[in-house]
Design an enzyme around this catalytic site. Structure first.
Site, short mmCIF file in Angstrom:
data_model
loop_
_atom_site.label_atom_id
_atom_site.label_comp_id
_atom_site.label_asym_id
_atom_site.label_seq_id
_atom_site.Cartn_x
_atom_site.Cartn_y
_atom_site.Cartn_z
N ASP A 145 2.19 5.91 16.16
CA ASP A 145 2.21 4.78 17.09
C ASP A 145 3.57 4.55 17.74
O ASP A 145 3.67 3.74 18.66
CB ASP A 145 1.81 3.49 16.35
CG ASP A 145 0.34 3.52 16.00
OD1 ASP A 145 -0.45 3.92 16.87
OD2 ASP A 145 -0.01 3.17 14.87
N HIS B 63 4.11 5.43 6.78
CA HIS B 63 2.71 5.88 6.74
C HIS B 63 2.27 6.03 5.30
O HIS B 63 3.08 6.46 4.46
CB HIS B 63 2.57 7.22 7.47
CG HIS B 63 1.17 7.54 7.84
ND1 HIS B 63 0.28 8.12 6.97
CD2 HIS B 63 0.49 7.33 8.99
CE1 HIS B 63 -0.88 8.27 7.57
NE2 HIS B 63 -0.79 7.79 8.80
#
Ligand code: COA
Length: 380
Positions: free
Chosen positions: A316, A262
């Site tokens: 996700d 991320h």
């Protein structure tokens, strides 16, 4: 000529706004909406209450929340002419393109624009939150050649969406889990789609154009959509025994592993922690997903190999497993993200209107000057 500013590709690290909507601390895995930790909201709140909090800046009173919920319930249906328009969409088209088109079309049907009227703002918020899930579910029914399932007034926001998708009333736990998924995806500071919404908002166009532009931005594979890829990857790996080999091949080929890493979080994404717990709760009710053990092994080995670089599971990684157990087709995972993120986009729209100055960044020109025009017949 230079502007004297340093160029940062992707505007990385450049503040584009002052905002009091959400806060992320990537080192410590903290996400707050209006100062309230996401864990606290996921445990105690509901998506519509969170939407109210994000958009109006404070938690609603009991009566304010009831009025908000009732307004949304009342506006869930979409006009016949919108359904007729959607019937003409090709069934092979992607649901995100369908959603972007129908969100923009709302501007045709509700064309009054009065951005300085609080009632207008409220109506736009209610309409968008109410109708977007109905449009996503209707497009899904129509692409299968079925009539859309009408919203069910006895069901709340999350339960009604699952009902419109599957034509059966969800169990309470399924609806609760989906509602928490919506809360987790509702807002995440200034990412690409939110920035897109803010730029569009800054021109003082209508809110339907703002949301349509954000949906178009979310549709790209670098933004929404990684959870769909996670499921494909788990299928490709196929068994727990294959996980280590798969990761080692990725390391050797410098290939990214979907659902990990991320830009901001350098620890496990706090939303992934909650989603994993939700997946486990669902599996207790409905049986474990065949890919869950592969996912656990993958997370363990990725941490072993990449943990030192701050690469951990992101939002996700587990959401696709949750959605699949809820009976949602994988190409609707990004539209689900959009249903939730409408709350954040609207909060930024409203915040932008309050301090508006049209976005007009500069550029670093790298082209040439004083060129001579050559007529077409003389060009080689
Ligand atoms: N698997 C393996 N390595 C990864 C990785 C992943 N998922 N994510 C990042 N890395 C590595 C990069 O190869 C790079 O290594 P290097 O420094 O040796 O070159 C380093 O970590 C930094 O990666 P970078 O892509 O520059 O980070 P970013 O902040 O620009 O990208 C993402 C963040 C999310 C785009 C990236 O982690 C990614 O593509 N993840 C997979 C897709 C995904 O899950 N997206 C959903 C995000 S919520």
């Amino acid at each position: 000529m230079t502007t004297g500013c340093e160029f940062k590709p992707g505007l990385e690290g450049i503040p584009a706004a002052q905002s009091s909507i959400s806060f992320v601390d990537g080192k410590n895995g903290i996400l707050e909406y209006r100062g309230i930790p996401i864990q606290e909201l996921a445990e105690k709140s509901s998506f519509l209450e969170v939407a109210y909090l994000l958009i109006w800046g404070e938690l609603p009173t009991y009566q304010e929340l009831e009025d908000f919920k009732n307004d949304i319930l009342y506006h869930r249906r979409i006009k016949y002419r919108i359904r007729d328009m959607m019937k003409c969409f090709p069934e092979t088209g992607h649901p995100m393109d369908s959603l972007q088109t129908s969100a923009a079309a709302l501007g045709l049907f509700y064309s009054r624009r009065a951005l300085d009227d609080p009632e207008y703002i409220r109506h736009a918020v209610v309409r968008l939150l109410a109708k977007i899930p109905t449009m996503v579910a209707a497009a899904n029914s129509m692409r299968k050649g079925n009539d859309p399932v009408q919203p069910n007034d006895s069901l709340d926001y999350a339960a009604n969406f699952l009902y419109m998708m599957t034509e059966r009333r969800p169990y309470d736990l399924q609806a609760k889990i989906f509602d928490i998924c919506l809360m987790l995806h509702a807002e995440h500071t200034i990412n690409a789609s939110t920035f897109s919404a803010m730029v569009t908002a800054s021109t003082l166009t209508d809110p339907y154009a703002v949301i349509a532009s954000a949906v178009g931005t979310l549709a790209g594979p670098l933004h929404g959509g990684a959870n769909e890829e996670v499921l494909l990857m788990l299928e490709e790996i196929g068994s727990v025994e294959n996980v280590r080999g798969y990761v080692e091949t990725c390391v050797a080929n410098k290939q990214k592993i979907m659902g990990f890493g991320h830009r901001v979080y350098k620890v496990k994404d706090p939303r992934a922690v909650i989603l994993q717990r939700l997946a486990e709760e669902l599996f207790e009710l409905e049986g474990e997903d065949p890919y869950y053990k592969i996912a656990l092994e993958l997370e363990k080995i990725v941490e072993e190999k990449y943990g030192h670089k701050g690469i951990f599971a992101n939002v996700d990684f587990y959401s696709g497993l949750v959605y699949r157990k809820l009976g949602i087709p994988s190409d609707l995972f990004t539209p689900l993200f959009a249903i939730a993120r409408v709350a954040g986009w609207l909060a930024h729209w409203k915040e932008q209107l309050g301090v508006n100055r049209i976005f007009r960044p500069t550029q670093v020109y790298t082209g040439v000057h004083n060129q001579i025009y050559i007529p077409v017949e003389k060009r080689s």
